[in-house]
Scaffold this motif. Structure first.
Motif, short mmCIF file in Angstrom:
data_model
loop_
_atom_site.label_atom_id
_atom_site.label_comp_id
_atom_site.label_asym_id
_atom_site.label_seq_id
_atom_site.Cartn_x
_atom_site.Cartn_y
_atom_site.Cartn_z
N HIS A 642 0.84 -1.19 0.00
CA HIS A 642 0.00 0.00 0.00
C HIS A 642 0.88 1.24 0.00
N CYS A 644 0.44 5.59 0.03
CA CYS A 644 -0.34 6.80 -0.10
C CYS A 644 0.67 7.91 -0.37
N CYS A 727 -6.65 4.94 2.24
CA CYS A 727 -5.64 4.69 3.28
C CYS A 727 -6.36 4.10 4.49
N GLY A 728 -5.62 3.91 5.56
CA GLY A 728 -6.19 3.33 6.78
C GLY A 728 -7.19 4.27 7.45
ZN LIG Z 1 -1.79 4.98 3.65
#
Ligand SMILES: [Zn+2]
Ligand SMILES: Nc1nc2c(c(=O)[nH]1)N[C@@H](CNc1ccc(C(=O)N[C@@H](CCC(=O)N[C@@H](CCC(=O)N[C@@H](CCC(=O)O)C(=O)O)C(=O)O)C(=O)O)cc1)CN2
Length: 759
Positions: A642, A644, A727-728
């Motif tokens: 992942h 970002c 994202c989280g």
């Molecule tokens: Zn992230």
């Protein structure tokens, strides 16, 4: 020989500013109380600097949210949507930064982005074609008076006009930002004249863009700009940091400035480049104390190197931190539980000021008793570092072969096996890993740390939280679940606490943005993983459901970039050590029956060197480290990563070379434009372009997400796409998360109905 402090952290050694800000935003204290807390912190920080022997105290390093935002306000660069009448007040700044404030109308926050290659985020100023500049916010001038009232000399610190323009973005019709330079210079001129009228002798004018590759028009703008500025101004200390500016040395040497600050930590070789270029009378501020790391300096070696320079320049040599101390934790004195061997290796912001002072002593009175004691201490510290090596780690690295970096089969083969095993639908839905870190979870951890909650009870409570998040995901109908990361204080710190060779502090907070801080781990030795770090949580979560639960790890590049790393071996080697530690965890997760493992690399792009000619070397070892961490699994085990904060045009070949089976990325704010790089490259593996912005409290609607995925499908074959947020979700509340994910899952169903594909 003056001591030059480029700026002190503002958050407070107990994060006093963070707590005051959040109380103010919640309406629990008045603006007056917040302003007073700011004043107390500034005063304390100035007094510490003065005690250490800093003669000119920095002003402008303090900001209630961000120093770039404060400068933008000073110059009247505030978007219309955040204004409430003509005057700018503190709430105006908070509306720019957060979209809302205790007073005034809410409006979309300005964009936040990383400041050069640091983990600090600044607010991007928005410029219009017909931008009007004017002095519109008085904080800088007020603080100059505060320093004077304390009886000291103030040194205003501000981003210079070219870096300010460079870091800004244009709004509305596109135009050349440099067309605004004349008007901007006019207002900078007024600003500098005001400082002069206040009795300011020197201004630290920062042009960090000198450390990047600049196009010709930007290079050529410097000479006339500084010609204009030098007219009515106090003396200017042209300040660079984070890298060498030697590639612009001809340009810099010709500027009419009274002094030059060089970051001699990130680029020590610039000293030799610039010494012969100094103008007569020009001051050289040698930035030799590292503002971006926590290790005590080798003052004896620095003194040796600087002694001839001190002889040559005399009073014209200043000793400085490499950059602002903003990136450094505040005060080692409040770390009461650190192991003494580690503690003696450290210097935080306050201690770094004393290092400047000690360096001065070494240069001025090298034969004195105190100087000899300083030298002995430096030698002992180096000796202690040498003894701490773990030779098993070096042996393991030496034994690596190419095969350790590669999966067994190529992606198309793996994809078939994973599909056969996981049986996921078209456009699988998933999330990025974390679920809300509620006050209840934080408080559990706080009580556990204080010893008020027993280990077993802490774990039991966190299992309840995990059980709850699994059951919510099952109800929502997500395809690939996560355990939620409730047990993690932070995605980097959590691993730092468990790895050998890595230390951590209790109060070593560094501002990341606004009131948000991180506590970077200290990588002091050779890194290894003594025991599994996440397996129990992953196994527990997987035991609650037949749907796949992703194992969740932070990747080696991000662990390195968001930590304070040792400086006696290369970053490449440290990254390889971290990769092996993560590889051990990946192998244990797979052995425990976890079929999908995500290895997050959000800092991959931010780790790029400032200069392009150094990119490829970085990308080579960063990609290799990621592959080493992941490649030990069977074909049927699916590896996710992942990222970002990224922009992929420059790095897409490296991203592809990482060979993750699935990559989830942040794209929703750019309406899928980021996917252009993947399309142009014919990116072969699977991609989850984020379909909603987790930074906003707004609930995304189904149609908007359907439209985004359809846009993505114009660029990427449908079979390769996943559906997930940006994202989280740790900074959101369940009230926001549940409806948002419900809509996201509905969008997935709608899309599958519209475009059914044979399995
Ligand atoms: Zn992230
Ligand atoms: N390392 C890192 N860098 C990163 C990111 C990241 O996630 N990690 N993301 C980006 C930046 N985004 C960020 C987003 C959120 C926070 C954030 O929320 N930070 C928290 C601290 C998180 C943390 O460590 N929490 C601790 C609690 C620390 C704490 O404040 N405890 C209180 C007590 C809490 C209580 O009883 O409720 C205290 O000590 O007083 C925990 O969960 O255990 C904060 O500033 O408040 C930081 C950065 C880029 N860089």
């Amino acid at each position: 020989m003056q001591l030059n402090s480029l700026g002190f952290p503002r958050i407070g050694r107990r994060r006093e500013l963070k707590f005051a800000l959040e109380q103010y935003w919640r309406g629990e204290i008045s603006q007056q109380a917040l302003l007073e807390q700011g004043q107390r912190l500034r005063r304390q920080h100035w007094l510490w600097q003065a005690e250490a022997g800093v003669e000119q105290l920095p002003v402008g390093d303090f900001a209630f949210y961000d120093q770039v935002l404060a400068l933008a306000a000073t110059l009247n660069v505030i978007p219309e949507r955040h204004r409430d009448g003509d005057a700018i007040d503190l709430d105006t700044l908070f509306r720019v930064a957060r979209g809302r404030a205790p007073t005034g109308k809410s409006a979309a926050a300005a964009e936040m982005t990383k400041y050069f290659n640091t983990n600090y985020h600044y607010l991007v100023p928005e410029l219009h074609r017909d931008q009007q500049f004017a002095i519109a916010w008085e904080q800088l001038f007020d603080e100059v008076e505060e320093v004077k009232a304390l009886g000291y000399d103030p040194k205003p610190c501000l981003l210079g006009p070219l870096s300010f323009l460079y870091l800004s973005k244009t709004q509305g019709e596109p135009f050349d930002k440099l067309s605004l330079l004349p008007a901007l210079l006019h207002t900078y001129g007024e600003l500098l004249a005001r400082f002069k009228a206040q009795g300011v002798a020197w201004v630290q004018i920062e042009e960090p863009i000198l450390a990047v590759d600049l196009d010709r028009d930007w290079q050529q703008a410097f000479a006339p700009a500084y010609e204009a500025l030098s007219q009515a101004a106090p003396k200017l200390l042209l300040t660079s940091y984070y890298g060498s500016i030697a590639h612009h040395s001809a340009l810099v040497a010709a500027l009419p400035v009274a002094g030059l600050h060089l970051d001699l930590v990130s680029a020590p070789e610039q000293l030799d480049d610039f010494l012969p270029l100094l103008q007569s009378g020009q001051v050289l501020s040698a930035g030799v104390i590292n503002g971006r790391n926590v290790w005590a300096a080798d003052l004896d070696l620095l003194a040796k190197r600087l002694a001839p320079v001190a002889d040559a320049l005399g009073e014209r040599l200043w000793l400085g931190s490499s950059c602002s101390l903003l990136h450094s934790p505040v005060d080692l004195d409040v770390e009461t539980t650190l192991a003494p061997e580690l503690r003696q290796q450290l210097a935080f912001a306050k201690q770094k000021l004393h290092e400047l002072n000690e360096l001065q002593q070494l240069l001025q009175t090298p034969a004195s008793e105190p100087a000899r004691a300083i030298i002995e201490r430096c030698k002992a510290r180096r000796e202690a570092r040498r003894l701490a090596a773990d030779s098993a780690v070096a042996r393991r690295i030496a034994a690596l072969s190419q095969a350790d970096f590669e999966r067994d089969s190529e992606f198309v083969v793996r994809q078939q096996q994973q599909q056969a095993k996981l049986r996921l639908p078209l456009l699988p839905t998933t999330t990025i890993g974390s679920f809300p870190q509620t006050a209840a979870i934080r408080s559990l951890r706080n009580r556990w740390r204080k010893g008020e909650l027993a280990e077993a009870e802490y774990r039991h409570q966190l299992q309840q939280v995990t059980r709850d998040s699994i059951s919510r995901q099952l109800k929502l109908g997500l395809d690939v679940l996560v355990h939620g990361e409730a047990e993690r204080n932070d995605m980097v710190e959590y691993f730092g606490e468990q790895l050998a060779g890595v230390g951590f502090t209790k109060n070593g907070w560094v501002q990341s943005y606004g009131s948000r801080c991180v506590k970077p781990p200290l990588i002091y030795g050779d890194v290894s993983r003594p025991r599994p770090m996440t397996v129990e949580w992953a196994e527990f979560a997987q035991s609650l459901t037949d749907k796949p639960v992703k194992g969740m790890l932070t990747g080696p590049v991000t662990l390195l970039h968001w930590s304070f790393a040792r400086e006696d071996i290369s970053r490449e080697t440290i990254c390889t050590q971290l990769a092996l530690a993560i590889r051990d965890e990946v192998a244990d997760l797979e052995a425990a029956g976890i079929g999908i493992i995500q290895i997050d690399e959000p800092a991959f792009r931010e780790g790029l060197p400032l200069r392009r000619d150094q990119w490829q070397h970085y990308l080579d070892w960063a990609v290799a480290s990621f592959k080493l961490s992941a490649a030990c699994v069977r074909d049927e085990t699916q590896i996710h990563t992942h990222m970002c904060y990224s922009e992929f045009n420059d790095t897409i070949a490296a991203i592809a070379a990482m060979d993750a089976d699935v990559i989830t990325i942040e794209t929703s704010r750019s309406a899928m434009e980021l996917l252009g790089a993947f399309e142009a490259f014919d990116y072969p593996n699977e991609i989850g372009p984020g379909v909603y912005d987790i930074h906003s409290p707004n609930i995304p609607d189904v149609a908007a997400m359907v439209a985004l995925v359809e846009r993505a499908a114009q660029r990427i074959p449908l079979r390769q796409l996943w559906i997930n947020p940006d994202c989280g979700l740790k900074t959101r509340s369940w009230d926001e998360v549940e409806p948002a994910l419900r809509n996201m899952v509905a969008a997935g169903r709608e899309l599958r109905r519209r475009c059914p594909l044979p399995a």
